[in-house]
Design a protein around this motif. Structure first.
Motif, short mmCIF file in Angstrom:
data_model
loop_
_atom_site.label_atom_id
_atom_site.label_comp_id
_atom_site.label_asym_id
_atom_site.label_seq_id
_atom_site.Cartn_x
_atom_site.Cartn_y
_atom_site.Cartn_z
N SER A 1 46.89 -98.27 21.64
CA SER A 1 46.72 -99.61 20.98
C SER A 1 46.80 -99.37 19.39
O SER A 1 47.50 -100.05 18.53
CB SER A 1 45.63 -100.50 21.47
OG SER A 1 45.78 -100.80 22.69
N LEU A 2 45.78 -98.58 18.98
CA LEU A 2 45.78 -98.26 17.46
C LEU A 2 46.84 -97.55 17.16
O LEU A 2 47.48 -97.70 15.68
CB LEU A 2 44.49 -97.22 17.36
CG LEU A 2 42.99 -97.94 17.30
CD1 LEU A 2 41.84 -96.96 17.51
CD2 LEU A 2 42.77 -99.11 16.47
N ASP B 1 49.16 -100.38 16.48
CA ASP B 1 49.03 -101.24 15.40
C ASP B 1 49.01 -100.80 13.93
O ASP B 1 49.34 -101.76 13.15
CB ASP B 1 47.54 -101.84 15.80
CG ASP B 1 47.35 -102.61 17.00
OD1 ASP B 1 48.49 -103.25 17.36
OD2 ASP B 1 46.20 -103.10 17.58
N TYR B 2 48.92 -99.65 13.90
CA TYR B 2 48.78 -99.05 12.61
C TYR B 2 49.54 -97.94 12.32
O TYR B 2 49.85 -97.62 11.01
CB TYR B 2 47.26 -98.36 12.33
CG TYR B 2 46.21 -99.44 12.23
CD1 TYR B 2 46.16 -100.77 11.37
CD2 TYR B 2 45.51 -99.32 13.39
CE1 TYR B 2 45.07 -101.40 11.60
CE2 TYR B 2 44.35 -100.59 13.59
CZ TYR B 2 44.34 -101.44 12.73
OH TYR B 2 43.32 -102.45 12.80
N VAL B 3 50.24 -97.08 13.30
CA VAL B 3 51.21 -96.14 12.87
C VAL B 3 52.59 -96.58 12.98
O VAL B 3 53.60 -96.38 12.22
CB VAL B 3 50.74 -94.68 13.40
CG1 VAL B 3 51.85 -93.73 13.02
CG2 VAL B 3 49.51 -94.66 13.18
N VAL C 1 54.39 -99.40 13.52
CA VAL C 1 54.22 -100.88 13.48
C VAL C 1 55.59 -101.56 13.81
O VAL C 1 55.42 -102.79 14.35
CB VAL C 1 53.76 -101.18 12.06
CG1 VAL C 1 53.75 -102.76 11.95
CG2 VAL C 1 52.41 -100.76 11.63
#
Length: 86
Positions: free
Chosen positions: A46-47, A50-52, A54
């Protein structure tokens, strides 16, 4: 039903709650390891998405989630092999 314990004198099978309690008490440590691995894998994926990654497509997210299945078995098999070598 294949049960390793002797049946009660009352002749009735243990209730679902009793069987669930017995199963959890016998497998507590393994179930905890499974839960921790699942939470860590889902959090990591999920991280990442969400951040890499996108703008990555949704199917890629689901493929990474599914990759957790072989990752789980690979991790615990290698952990068992490392324990045997000690």
């Amino acid at each position: 039903m294949t049960d390793t314990t002797a049946p009660d004198d009352s002749g009735s099978e243990p209730s679902l709650g009793d069987r669930l309690r017995r199963h959890v008490s016998e497998n507590r440590r393994g179930m905890l390891h499974d839960l921790v691995f699942a939470l860590a894998w889902v959090t990591l994926v999920s991280l990442l998405f969400d951040y890499v990654f996108v703008n990555a497509p949704t199917w890629a997210y689901y493929m990474f989630m599914l990759a957790g299945i072989p990752a789980y078995f690979g991790f615990f098999i290698s952990l068992d092999m490392a324990r045997e070598q000690r």
